[in-house]
Design a protein around this motif. Structure first.
Motif, PDB file in Angstrom:
ATOM      1  N   ALA A   1       0.819  -1.214   0.000  1.00  0.00           N
ATOM      2  CA  ALA A   1       0.000   0.000   0.000  1.00  0.00           C
ATOM      3  C   ALA A   1       0.849   1.257   0.000  1.00  0.00           C
ATOM      4  N   ASN A   2       2.125   1.126   0.369  1.00  0.00           N
ATOM      5  CA  ASN A   2       3.037   2.263   0.361  1.00  0.00           C
ATOM      6  C   ASN A   2       4.117   2.125  -0.705  1.00  0.00           C
ATOM      7  N   ILE A   3       3.884   1.278  -1.671  1.00  0.00           N
ATOM      8  CA  ILE A   3       4.867   1.018  -2.725  1.00  0.00           C
ATOM      9  C   ILE A   3       4.239   1.320  -4.085  1.00  0.00           C
ATOM     10  N   ALA A   4       4.975   2.032  -4.925  1.00  0.00           N
ATOM     11  CA  ALA A   4       4.555   2.273  -6.306  1.00  0.00           C
ATOM     12  C   ALA A   4       5.125   1.171  -7.185  1.00  0.00           C
ATOM     13  N   VAL A   5       4.353   0.728  -8.157  1.00  0.00           N
ATOM     14  CA  VAL A   5       4.828  -0.314  -9.073  1.00  0.00           C
ATOM     15  C   VAL A   5       4.759   0.202 -10.506  1.00  0.00           C
ATOM     16  N   SER A   6       5.681  -0.283 -11.319  1.00  0.00           N
ATOM     17  CA  SER A   6       5.748   0.167 -12.697  1.00  0.00           C
ATOM     18  C   SER A   6       6.483  -0.873 -13.532  1.00  0.00           C
ATOM     19  N   GLY A   7       6.517  -0.634 -14.817  1.00  0.00           N
ATOM     20  CA  GLY A   7       7.245  -1.503 -15.727  1.00  0.00           C
ATOM     21  C   GLY A   7       7.098  -0.980 -17.132  1.00  0.00           C
ATOM     22  N   PHE A   8       7.946  -1.500 -17.996  1.00  0.00           N
ATOM     23  CA  PHE A   8       7.890  -1.146 -19.409  1.00  0.00           C
ATOM     24  C   PHE A   8       7.563  -2.397 -20.210  1.00  0.00           C
ATOM     25  N   SER A   9       6.674  -2.268 -21.191  1.00  0.00           N
ATOM     26  CA  SER A   9       6.302  -3.368 -22.075  1.00  0.00           C
ATOM     27  C   SER A   9       5.733  -4.523 -21.247  1.00  0.00           C
ATOM     28  N   GLN A  10       6.308  -5.720 -21.357  1.00  0.00           N
ATOM     29  CA  GLN A  10       5.765  -6.855 -20.603  1.00  0.00           C
ATOM     30  C   GLN A  10       5.672  -6.538 -19.116  1.00  0.00           C
ATOM     31  N   GLY A  11       6.678  -5.833 -18.596  1.00  0.00           N
ATOM     32  CA  GLY A  11       6.678  -5.486 -17.183  1.00  0.00           C
ATOM     33  C   GLY A  11       5.524  -4.599 -16.788  1.00  0.00           C
ATOM     34  N   ALA A  12       5.089  -3.720 -17.691  1.00  0.00           N
ATOM     35  CA  ALA A  12       3.939  -2.864 -17.396  1.00  0.00           C
ATOM     36  C   ALA A  12       2.669  -3.689 -17.298  1.00  0.00           C
ATOM     37  N   GLY A  13       2.524  -4.686 -18.180  1.00  0.00           N
ATOM     38  CA  GLY A  13       1.356  -5.560 -18.099  1.00  0.00           C
ATOM     39  C   GLY A  13       1.320  -6.323 -16.796  1.00  0.00           C
ATOM     40  N   LEU A  14       2.485  -6.740 -16.318  1.00  0.00           N
ATOM     41  CA  LEU A  14       2.554  -7.450 -15.045  1.00  0.00           C
ATOM     42  C   LEU A  14       2.242  -6.515 -13.883  1.00  0.00           C
ATOM     43  N   ALA A  15       2.721  -5.275 -13.962  1.00  0.00           N
ATOM     44  CA  ALA A  15       2.399  -4.295 -12.923  1.00  0.00           C
ATOM     45  C   ALA A  15       0.901  -4.025 -12.879  1.00  0.00           C
ATOM     46  N   ALA A  16       0.280  -3.952 -14.053  1.00  0.00           N
ATOM     47  CA  ALA A  16      -1.164  -3.708 -14.115  1.00  0.00           C
ATOM     48  C   ALA A  16      -1.934  -4.858 -13.486  1.00  0.00           C
TER      49      ALA A  16
END
Length: 319
Positions: A175-190
């Motif tokens: 709840a106190n952590i931001a998540v992100s990613g690019f390309s495949q990593g963004a889909g996993l973050a979502a």
């Protein structure tokens, strides 16, 4: 290898942060970084593509929110998303880049399939222990477990740096952590932000999960979200091949139009060996992200808005 990662972060800041921001000429004195073999964090992790990297600016103190970045396509290993990662550091985040096994991509396994293929694919890579045809990820090798193992390792090795502030009974305080990613990593973050409440989720050029057979987006995209809608942000290039699909998938995710940033500038790089999606990588990759005539990154104002304040002082990222 530690020297390599130190150079990585130094170059990252040399390319991105100018002395006008008050940075000293001795870049290395401003950075704390750790390069860790994923297998060192948990003996159950036997497969990886690269290493985990954790870093932060010394001058941010200990109040920075953690920014967990799930590495994307294999090009990310060769030309890292240095400009965007540097911006996160500048915005008072501590950054942790979590490696995982990229192959096989979801498009290879699911494009010609049907629901719930993409759901199963994302779930297996995030949580592990849920094999599907063509993909078998052990529980320790799921991204959630990899993140937890890395945080525990950092706390054991460098307790004075207080990485345990991001842990609760040995598990990440998402709840106190931001998540992100690019390309495949963004889909996993979502996918992860759908299942677990996080402080912020920033998607760079993904997901575009859709099925060719039905010409429809994956149903998991429109499922209820544990992360409130005002914490979702997304960005993609209007020039990339999957832009029409991302217009649909971002809408299905429920991302507010004013939280979507569209890159309209052409990629700085050209297609070549190992570089076949320049406009895709233009969103946040050093060699392709457009620059102004004075060398600054044209997309920085968009990154700034999505990142917000890593200390949690802006309304959009408040838990």
């Amino acid at each position: 290898m530690r020297h390599f990662v130190q150079v990585f972060f130094i170059l990252l800041l040399v390319f991105f942060i100018s002395p006008t921001n008050g940075m000293a000429d001795d870049w290395s004195s401003q950075i704390v970084e750790h390069d860790v073999d994923p297998g060192d964090t948990d003996s159950g992790i036997v497969k990886s593509d690269a290493r985990n990297v954790a870093g932060y600016m010394k001058n941010i103190g200990e109040n920075g929110r953690l920014f967990v970045f799930f590495g994307g396509a294999q090009s990310f290993r060769q030309t890292p998303n240095i400009p965007f990662i540097a911006d996160a550091l500048e915005h008072h985040y501590r950054v942790m880049m979590i490696d995982y096994v990229y192959n096989p991509p979801g498009t290879l396994l699911c494009d010609q399939s049907n629901d719930p293929c993409f759901f199963d694919y994302r779930k297996a890579k995030i949580f592990g222990g849920a094999p599907m045809k063509g993909l078998n990820v052990s529980t320790p090798e799921g991204l959630v477990a990899r993140t937890a193992s890395m945080l525990r390792y950092l706390h054991r090795k460098w307790p004075a740096e207080h990485w345990d502030q991001y842990l609760d009974h040995g598990q990440p305080r998402w709840a106190n952590i931001a998540v992100s990613g690019f390309s495949q990593g963004a889909g996993l973050a979502a996918f992860f932000a759908k299942t677990t409440t996080v402080a912020r989720v920033i998607l760079l050029s993904s997901p575009w999960d859709h099925y060719q057979n039905t010409n429809s987006v994956a149903s998991w995209l429109s499922s209820p979200s544990a992360t409130p809608a005002d914490r979702w942000w997304g960005m993609y290039s209007a020039r990339e091949a999957n832009a029409p699909w991302m217009q649909k998938t971002y809408a299905a995710l429920g991302i507010s139009p004013d939280h979507i940033r569209l890159v309209t500038d052409a990629a700085q790089c050209k297609p070549g060996s190992g570089l076949y999606l320049p406009n895709h990588w233009a969103v946040a990759e050093l060699g392709c992200t457009p620059r102004t005539t004075n060398g600054s990154f044209m997309e920085k104002p968009l990154w700034d808005l999505m990142l917000g304040d890593g200390r949690g002082r802006d309304e959009d990222s408040a838990p």
